[in-house]
Write an enzyme that holds these catalytic residues in place. Sequence first.
Site, PDB file in Angstrom:
ATOM      1  N   ARG A   1     104.065 -11.989  63.206  1.00  0.00           N
ATOM      2  CA  ARG A   1     103.052 -12.145  62.164  1.00  0.00           C
ATOM      3  C   ARG A   1     103.370 -13.420  61.385  1.00  0.00           C
ATOM      4  NH1 ARG A   1     100.485  -9.144  64.820  1.00  0.00           N
ATOM      5  NH2 ARG A   1      99.774  -7.045  64.278  1.00  0.00           N
TER       6      ARG A   1
ATOM      7  N   HIS B   1      96.806 -16.766  68.198  1.00  0.00           N
ATOM      8  CA  HIS B   1      97.119 -15.323  68.224  1.00  0.00           C
ATOM      9  C   HIS B   1      96.692 -14.714  69.574  1.00  0.00           C
ATOM     10  CE1 HIS B   1      97.809 -11.628  65.434  1.00  0.00           C
ATOM     11  NE2 HIS B   1      98.076 -11.308  66.695  1.00  0.00           N
TER      12      HIS B   1
HETATM   13  P1  NAP Z   1     108.661  -2.101  67.860  1.00  0.00           P
HETATM   14  O1  NAP Z   1     108.833  -1.525  69.236  1.00  0.00           O
HETATM   15  O2  NAP Z   1     108.326  -1.182  66.750  1.00  0.00           O
HETATM   16  O3  NAP Z   1     109.998  -2.904  67.527  1.00  0.00           O
HETATM   17  C1  NAP Z   1     110.292  -3.368  66.261  1.00  0.00           C
HETATM   18  C2  NAP Z   1     111.709  -3.904  66.232  1.00  0.00           C
HETATM   19  O4  NAP Z   1     111.929  -4.570  64.974  1.00  0.00           O
HETATM   20  C3  NAP Z   1     112.775  -2.804  66.339  1.00  0.00           C
HETATM   21  O5  NAP Z   1     113.849  -3.253  67.139  1.00  0.00           O
HETATM   22  C4  NAP Z   1     113.233  -2.640  64.894  1.00  0.00           C
HETATM   23  O6  NAP Z   1     114.576  -2.196  64.735  1.00  0.00           O
HETATM   24  C5  NAP Z   1     113.115  -4.073  64.395  1.00  0.00           C
HETATM   25  N1  NAP Z   1     113.039  -4.099  62.928  1.00  0.00           N
HETATM   26  C6  NAP Z   1     112.076  -3.569  62.130  1.00  0.00           C
HETATM   27  N2  NAP Z   1     112.383  -3.780  60.826  1.00  0.00           N
HETATM   28  C7  NAP Z   1     113.553  -4.449  60.823  1.00  0.00           C
HETATM   29  C8  NAP Z   1     114.405  -4.928  59.788  1.00  0.00           C
HETATM   30  N3  NAP Z   1     114.086  -4.774  58.496  1.00  0.00           N
HETATM   31  N4  NAP Z   1     115.542  -5.546  60.134  1.00  0.00           N
HETATM   32  C9  NAP Z   1     115.891  -5.693  61.429  1.00  0.00           C
HETATM   33  N5  NAP Z   1     115.130  -5.257  62.468  1.00  0.00           N
HETATM   34  C10 NAP Z   1     113.984  -4.647  62.144  1.00  0.00           C
HETATM   35  O7  NAP Z   1     107.522  -3.230  67.872  1.00  0.00           O
HETATM   36  P2  NAP Z   1     106.943  -4.058  69.124  1.00  0.00           P
HETATM   37  O8  NAP Z   1     105.995  -3.220  69.903  1.00  0.00           O
HETATM   38  O9  NAP Z   1     108.057  -4.701  69.838  1.00  0.00           O
HETATM   39  O10 NAP Z   1     106.028  -5.144  68.352  1.00  0.00           O
HETATM   40  C11 NAP Z   1     106.594  -6.043  67.435  1.00  0.00           C
HETATM   41  C12 NAP Z   1     105.497  -6.788  66.680  1.00  0.00           C
HETATM   42  O11 NAP Z   1     104.868  -7.747  67.525  1.00  0.00           O
HETATM   43  C13 NAP Z   1     104.312  -5.947  66.196  1.00  0.00           C
HETATM   44  O12 NAP Z   1     104.639  -5.254  65.010  1.00  0.00           O
HETATM   45  C14 NAP Z   1     103.254  -7.011  65.967  1.00  0.00           C
HETATM   46  O13 NAP Z   1     103.319  -7.482  64.636  1.00  0.00           O
HETATM   47  C15 NAP Z   1     103.645  -8.137  66.916  1.00  0.00           C
HETATM   48  N6  NAP Z   1     102.616  -8.353  67.965  1.00  0.00           N
HETATM   49  C16 NAP Z   1     102.073  -9.589  68.091  1.00  0.00           C
HETATM   50  C17 NAP Z   1     101.140  -9.839  69.082  1.00  0.00           C
HETATM   51  C18 NAP Z   1     100.553 -11.212  69.328  1.00  0.00           C
HETATM   52  O14 NAP Z   1      99.650 -11.341  70.134  1.00  0.00           O
HETATM   53  N7  NAP Z   1     101.032 -12.230  68.679  1.00  0.00           N
HETATM   54  C19 NAP Z   1     100.757  -8.800  69.941  1.00  0.00           C
HETATM   55  C20 NAP Z   1     101.344  -7.553  69.773  1.00  0.00           C
HETATM   56  C21 NAP Z   1     102.286  -7.333  68.783  1.00  0.00           C
HETATM   57  P3  NAP Z   1     115.090  -0.768  65.295  1.00  0.00           P
HETATM   58  O15 NAP Z   1     115.107  -0.939  66.816  1.00  0.00           O
HETATM   59  O16 NAP Z   1     116.460  -0.642  64.736  1.00  0.00           O
HETATM   60  O17 NAP Z   1     114.100   0.248  64.828  1.00  0.00           O
HETATM   61  C1  GLV Z   2      98.453  -7.928  67.835  1.00  0.00           C
HETATM   62  O1  GLV Z   2      98.829  -8.772  67.114  1.00  0.00           O
HETATM   63  C2  GLV Z   2      98.919  -6.580  67.820  1.00  0.00           C
HETATM   64  O2  GLV Z   2      99.588  -6.162  66.860  1.00  0.00           O
HETATM   65  O3  GLV Z   2      98.635  -5.860  68.801  1.00  0.00           O
END
Ligand code: NAP
Ligand code: GLV
Length: 309
Positions: free
Chosen positions: A224, A272
């Site tokens: 983000r 994005h």
């Molecule tokens: P996820 O599976 O929920 O993983 C989040 C990770 O962040 C976990 O390892 C978590 O730690 C860590 N985390 C959260 N808060 C933290 C903190 N305060 N300090 C240290 N580590 C922290 O999420 P995901 O599915 O991988 O997705 C991640 C993000 O990608 C989404 O939230 C979204 O914003 C972004 N995204 C972007 C796009 C795009 O097109 N650009 C598309 C999809 C998603 P723990 O493992 O210890 O819980």
């Molecule tokens: C895109 O940014 C998503 O969170 O899926």
Amino acid sequence: VQVLVQSSWPTTNRWLDELKRQAPEVTFHLWPDLPEPSTIDAAITWYPPPDLFPRLVNLKAVLSFGAGVDHLLRPEITLPQVPIARLVDPVMTQRMAEYVLYGVLRFHRQFDLYDRQARDAVWERHQHRDPAEIRVGILGFGSMGRAAAALLRGVGYEIAGWSRKAHEIEGATSFAGTEQLEAFLARSDVVVCLLPLTEETRGLLDARRLAQMPPGSFLINAARGEHVVEEDLAAALDSGHLAGALLDVFRTEPLPASSPLWRHPRVTVTPHIASLSNPRTGVAILVEQLRRLERGEELLHLVDPQRGY
Ligand code: NAP
Ligand code: GLV
């Protein structure tokens, strides 16, 4: 089951058609067209308007159209006390891993530099390092961070991940918590941000944290825009401390034409698109969630609103 579908995406109708095709037994309503709000069992949503949830008095579940749920946890939104699930789609996860690989290759193989050379018709070749000499650090070692790590490991990069709790991931070093963040940044030639946006992670990459990255390092932000203080990033690039950045997300989206990031010679901007939600595979997961709801089973990929992700 009666389901409300709400999003401002231009592709919303495609999602709706796909939902109807994959779940013919479900009745879908497209916001703001709501015959009787009290009959709605579930909402599939992206950036809901503040007046949406108060009207859905018998709601049983909220499903996010995307992987991130910061759009649901905005202060102006009063979330109902029902299960909230995010969209975790292996296809989206793989697309994200590919985007990260592109960014790491851009730095490692100096494609930034070749782009600049090409503008001046400069034919000059540079040696590149072995992948094992490039240390990639992934902020956020969740579903996307781990998929990126697996793909990068296959190429031979040296991987570390940073998360709240430590994780044992084969072929990667795990760093956890604020106390290990400085050491994590200091060992990373490429920092990849894949964190959820929460109160704890907003503005994390500010001047102090960017200065902890090694001189000549590279930033990829595909999480983000608000994770990065854009002015501090521009300063770190201008001073030469950072070699470059690949940015997919911004504080304001669409990125305003006036933003200096568009024209910065060391910044690559994408709109994005690192991992777009995919109607075909995404709907299959949403339909699985609706069927779980109907059977009274627990939903997959539940969000903890207190934790923020
Ligand atoms: P996820 O599976 O929920 O993983 C989040 C990770 O962040 C976990 O390892 C978590 O730690 C860590 N985390 C959260 N808060 C933290 C903190 N305060 N300090 C240290 N580590 C922290 O999420 P995901 O599915 O991988 O997705 C991640 C993000 O990608 C989404 O939230 C979204 O914003 C972004 N995204 C972007 C796009 C795009 O097109 N650009 C598309 C999809 C998603 P723990 O493992 O210890 O819980
Ligand atoms: C895109 O940014 C998503 O969170 O899926």
